[in-house]
Design an enzyme around this catalytic site. Sequence first.
Site, PDB file in Angstrom:
ATOM      1  N   CYS A 262      -3.700   0.073  -3.272  1.00 23.26           N
ATOM      2  CA  CYS A 262      -4.181   0.468  -2.130  1.00 23.26           C
ATOM      3  C   CYS A 262      -3.621   1.680  -1.495  1.00 23.26           C
ATOM      4  CB  CYS A 262      -4.166  -0.676  -1.100  1.00 23.26           C
ATOM      5  SG  CYS A 262      -2.440  -1.710  -0.962  1.00 23.26           S
TER       6      CYS A 262
ATOM      7  N   CYS B 144       0.873  -1.240  -0.116  1.00 21.82           N
ATOM      8  CA  CYS B 144       0.033  -0.027  -0.168  1.00 21.82           C
ATOM      9  C   CYS B 144       0.797   1.283  -0.002  1.00 21.82           C
ATOM     10  CB  CYS B 144      -1.085  -0.003   1.314  1.00 21.82           C
ATOM     11  SG  CYS B 144      -2.139  -1.292   0.966  1.00 21.82           S
TER      12      CYS B 144
END
Length: 266
Positions: free
Chosen positions: A187, A105
Site C-alpha cells: 500500500c 504502507c
Amino acid sequence: RLWHQPLKHREWNGTGSTAHFQDIFLGRCYIYTQLVQPEFRPYHMQHTFETKLLIFTSHVLSLRDRDCKKIEEAFRNAFISKDPCEVTEEDYHPLMELASQTVPCDKTVFWSRTKELAHQYTWVRQEMFTLENTLLGYVADGLTWCGDSGSSEMNYQSCPDWRKDCKNNSVTVFWKVLSKMFAENACGMVQVVLNGSLSNAFSKDSTFGGVEVHNLHPEKVHTLQAWVMHDIGKSPSDSCSGSSIMDLKSIMSKRNIKFTCQDNYR
Ligand code: NGD
C-alpha cells in the site's frame, strides 16, 4: 516394487533439495519469530543479522506467537508425496494463511535482477521490506525443495529445473504465490529496483513484471517508483527513457497507478 529394491526417486535436471532442509527451515523460522523481538534490543550487536531482523519485526505484527512447527508442516504438506511438476497455487494456500504478514504502507521494495543491491538497500534502510525480509521469504530464500509422488521423503538427488523440466514446480509455484500475496498486500508508494546494465531493465516475463505488477491494488497503491541502477564503471544499457521502462509506464497508467522513475539514485 520388490521389497529389496531401494526406493529410487525420479531424476530431474535441477539440483536436489537443500541438505538439512527441515533444520534450516525451522532454524530460520525460530530466528525470525523468537530470537528477534522489539523489546530485546542488543545495541552492542547493532550490525548483526539478528539486530536487523529485530528492527524489521518491530515494525510489523508480533510474530512471536507463530508456531514454526505448524508452519513447517504446512510447507511440507504443499509438496510432499506429489509429482514436483504438478504443484498448484492452492497447495500453498494453507501455508500462506498460517504465515501471513503485513508490511507497513510505503515500505515495500520489489526487485528484478538486482537481488544483492535491493537487499543492501533494505539493510541500510532498516524500515524497508523486500519479500525476503518477511517471514516466508526469509525462511525459503536460496533453498531448493521437492518431493516425489511415490514417497513421503524429499528428493535430495534432483529437483525439476524450471527451464528444462517444468514451470509448475514446487519452488517456482511457491515464489509465484508468495510474490502475488506480497504485491496484493502492498500500500501507499511502492518501490522497485531494476537493473539498467541489462538490455531490458523491465521484463514482462520476470516475477516482478508478470506477477507483482499485476497484483498491486490501485485502490491501495498510489505510486510505483522505479530506480534503474547500472553497474559502476559500465555504461548503462537501459534507463528510465528506454523502451522497456516505457512498457512498464504504460502498464501502470492502464492500471491507474502513478509511475515515477529515477536513473541511478544515489
Ligand atoms: O520461473 C522461475 C524463475 N524466474 C526467476 N527465477 C526463477 N526461479 C524459478 N524456479 N522459476 C529465479 O528467481 C532467478 O534465478 C532468481 O534467483 C530469482 C529472481 O529472479 P529475477 O532476478 O529474474 O527477478 P524476478 O522479477 O523474476 O523476481 C524478483 C521479484 C522480487 O520483487 C521478489 O519479491 O519477485 C520476488 N521473488 C520472485 C522469485 C524468487 C523472489 C524470489 C527469491 N527470493 O528467490
